[in-house]
Design an enzyme around this catalytic site. Sequence first.
Site, PDB file in Angstrom:
ATOM      1  CB  THR A  33      -0.666   0.615   1.048  1.00  0.00           C
ATOM      2  OG1 THR A  33      -0.228  -0.147   2.578  1.00  0.00           O
ATOM      3  CG2 THR A  33      -1.916  -1.447   1.546  1.00  0.00           C
ATOM      4  CG  ASP A  57      -3.884   8.661   5.781  1.00  0.00           C
ATOM      5  OD1 ASP A  57      -3.641   7.587   6.359  1.00  0.00           O
ATOM      6  OD2 ASP A  57      -3.736   9.646   5.128  1.00  0.00           O
ATOM      7  CG  ASN A  84       6.701  -0.750   7.710  1.00  0.00           C
ATOM      8  OD1 ASN A  84       7.422  -0.448   8.355  1.00  0.00           O
ATOM      9  ND2 ASN A  84       6.565  -0.006   6.284  1.00  0.00           N
ATOM     10  CB  SER A 135       6.366  -2.908  18.063  1.00  0.00           C
ATOM     11  OG  SER A 135       6.475  -1.429  19.042  1.00  0.00           O
ATOM     12  CE1 TYR A 149       6.812   6.527  16.871  1.00  0.00           C
ATOM     13  CE2 TYR A 149       8.495   5.187  18.520  1.00  0.00           C
ATOM     14  CZ  TYR A 149       7.628   5.584  16.872  1.00  0.00           C
ATOM     15  OH  TYR A 149       8.213   4.470  16.335  1.00  0.00           O
ATOM     16  CE  LYS A 153       5.838   2.534  16.373  1.00  0.00           C
ATOM     17  NZ  LYS A 153       5.332   1.716  14.997  1.00  0.00           N
ATOM     18  CB  THR A 184      14.927   4.211   7.859  1.00  0.00           C
ATOM     19  OG1 THR A 184      14.174   4.712   8.552  1.00  0.00           O
ATOM     20  CG2 THR A 184      14.898   2.375   7.926  1.00  0.00           C
TER      21      THR A 184
END
Length: 277
Positions: A33, A57, A84, A135, A149, A153, A184
């Site tokens: 996606t 989304d 993800n 996670s 955040y 998680k 990343t």
Amino acid sequence: MTTRTWFITGVSSGFGRELAEQLLARGDRVAGTVRQDGSVDDLRAEYAERFWIGHLDVTDLARVRDVVDAAFDALGRIDVVVINAGYGLFGAAEEFTDEQVVHQITTNLLGSIQTARAALPHLRAQRGGRIIQLSSVAGLAAHPGASLYHAGKWGVEGFMEALAAEVAPFGIEVTIVEPGGARTSFAGSSLQLSEPLAAYDNTPAAAVRVFKDIAVPVPGDPVKVAAKIIDSASQEPAPIRLVLGSDSYQGATTALRKRLAQIEPQRAGAAETDADA
């Protein structure tokens, strides 16, 4: 090497992109996606017959089910569902707007829950499969400046651990991936900061403000992380948690030991609130 079919949310960047590249290169099929057209045109051109793309989304919770259903309809059996998609929003809890709070929790927690729920009827019908939830060590350890955040998680951790026991009778297994810092694009496109309040200057929560301005060194190699995630799909039984990165291992074990040290001395006191026999 066993070839599989994978569904991955968020394949335009980060771990999702790396997973898609490695899987397609080795001959697997991938349903991925994306939020923006054109973000994976290079992969579509090279692997058109094995790369299905859905526009999603994950904050559009109703559409999550439509896209998951469409992927299973198009590809038939899907062996591994990788959840993800997500991003990081950092700052002191008081600094966030209400809209930021809702968007972060909807993306990182509710989007993950809805993706898993949408996949479950299909996985049950095919009598097996695997859900891999991305996670973070932030799901096991908490730090100031990352409260929101962590909320997403930690919520994902509890949901997925309970889900693993619920769906085991159907041959469905669950793995929660706990990466540490990795090189990343997270610190660029996927990291946002709250508008700072002066009251939090020079407090522990303000430490996260440097994330956008300073290249913080991180040990994780996204190529190696993705390869480990792919390898985990062949592990039997599936690992309930997959810790990746020396920083993740150190952070998780330190936090868990600290938590035990806080709780264990309270054993006698905890029993004092039990009802009399």
